[in-house]
Structure formats: structure tokens, C-alpha cells
Design a protein around this motif. Structure first.
Motif, PDB file in Angstrom:
ATOM      1  N   GLY A 240       0.753  -1.146   0.121  1.00  0.00           N
ATOM      2  CA  GLY A 240       0.127   0.231  -0.423  1.00  0.00           C
ATOM      3  C   GLY A 240       0.544   1.643  -0.093  1.00  0.00           C
ATOM      4  N   ARG A 241       0.578   2.204  -0.010  1.00  0.00           N
ATOM      5  CA  ARG A 241       0.480   3.718   0.285  1.00  0.00           C
ATOM      6  C   ARG A 241       0.355   4.391   1.522  1.00  0.00           C
TER       7      ARG A 241
ATOM      8  N   CYS B 244      -8.543  11.734  -0.004  1.00  0.00           N
ATOM      9  CA  CYS B 244      -7.301  10.064  -0.146  1.00  0.00           C
ATOM     10  C   CYS B 244      -7.896   8.801  -1.149  1.00  0.00           C
TER      11      CYS B 244
ATOM     12  N   VAL C  76      -3.102   3.663   5.304  1.00  0.00           N
ATOM     13  CA  VAL C  76      -2.206   2.957   4.900  1.00  0.00           C
ATOM     14  C   VAL C  76      -3.313   2.670   3.469  1.00  0.00           C
TER      15      VAL C  76
ATOM     16  N   ASP D 297      -2.110   0.193  -2.680  1.00  0.00           N
ATOM     17  CA  ASP D 297      -1.412   0.974  -4.219  1.00  0.00           C
ATOM     18  C   ASP D 297      -2.768   1.036  -5.252  1.00  0.00           C
TER      19      ASP D 297
END
Length: 133
Positions: free
Chosen positions: A26-27, A66, A130, A133
Motif C-alpha cells: 500500500g501507500r 485520498c 495506509v 496501491d
């Protein structure tokens, strides 16, 4: 991408937080501190619970922008100008948290501060999430 909440035996029971959260894949999303500011930049709410609701709502709005939801929060820090007042309202703040964010608790800390950027702010929340991706 996964988050795992870890609450090991031998530590105090985790009520309203997790002792640790691990994230794989993830990011990362770093969420700026949110107070009870309205869209015009004015603090709203006279009480800690009112301001907490607004601040948490702002944090979650930034996270939604986001692409994430509250279940993606890995870490939240609460800055309170009066920790005794925060403790006195803990049950109500917990209800507000569950209403807005559910029961997937991130790792959390409450930090007592002398004051916040806006002198009328009673509480500020920031966080790390988190996302896949």
C-alpha cells in the motif's frame, strides 16, 4: 494491502485504541492536524465533544479525499489543551469515534499541550493511514 491490529497479552486492555498496527503493501497517507475549523476558517463548538466531532470529521474527510476510509487509519494522535477534560468526556468521545470511524481502532496517543494554533481550539487530531496501491 493489509492492516493488522496487535494487542498483546500482558499489556493493559486496549479500549478505544490498538497497541500496535502493522501495515503491509500500500501507500502511506499523512493527515495534517485537524481542529474544529469550519469552511470559513472559524473554530466551531464550545465544548470538547463538539470540537472533537468536527476535528475527527475533518480528518476523515481528508482521508476520504485520498480514497480511504476510517478502517485505513494506522495511527492517530490527539492533542488536547486539557487532558483532564478529555478524560472526563472519554465515554462520549468514544461514542463519537465509533459513530464516525467505527471499531477498527488505530494506534493512538493523547498528548496534553499548552495551546493549539488557534487559541480557541480545544483539540486537534492528526494521523497516518495506509491505502491499497
Amino acid at each position: 494491502m493489509s492492516l493488522e491490529r496487535v494487542n498483546p497479552d500482558g499489556l493493559a486492555p486496549a479500549a478505544g485504541f490498538s497497541h500496535a498496527v502493522t501495515a503491509t503493501g500500500g501507500r502511506l497517507v499523512f493527515l495534517a492536524g485537524q481542529t474544529a475549523l469550519d469552511a470559513e476558517g472559524r473554530i466551531t463548538g464550545a465544548t470538547l465533544p463538539e470540537q472533537f466531532r468536527r476535528a475527527l470529521g475533518g480528518l476523515l474527510a481528508a482521508l476520504r479525499a485520498c480514497g480511504g476510509g476510517p478502517e485505513r487509519l494506522a495511527r492517530v494522535t490527539v492533542y488536547a489543551v486539557d487532558v483532564a477534560d478529555y478524560r472526563a468526556h472519554a465515554a462520549e468521545l468514544g461514542r463519537i469515534w465509533r459513530e464516525l470511524a467505527g471499531r477498527d481502532y488505530p494506534a493512538m496517543a493523547v498528548v496534553g499541550v499548552v495551546r493549539l494554533w488557534d487559541e480557541t481550539a480545544l483539540v486537534e487530531l492528526d494521523g497516518i493511514a495506509v491505502l491499497p496501491d
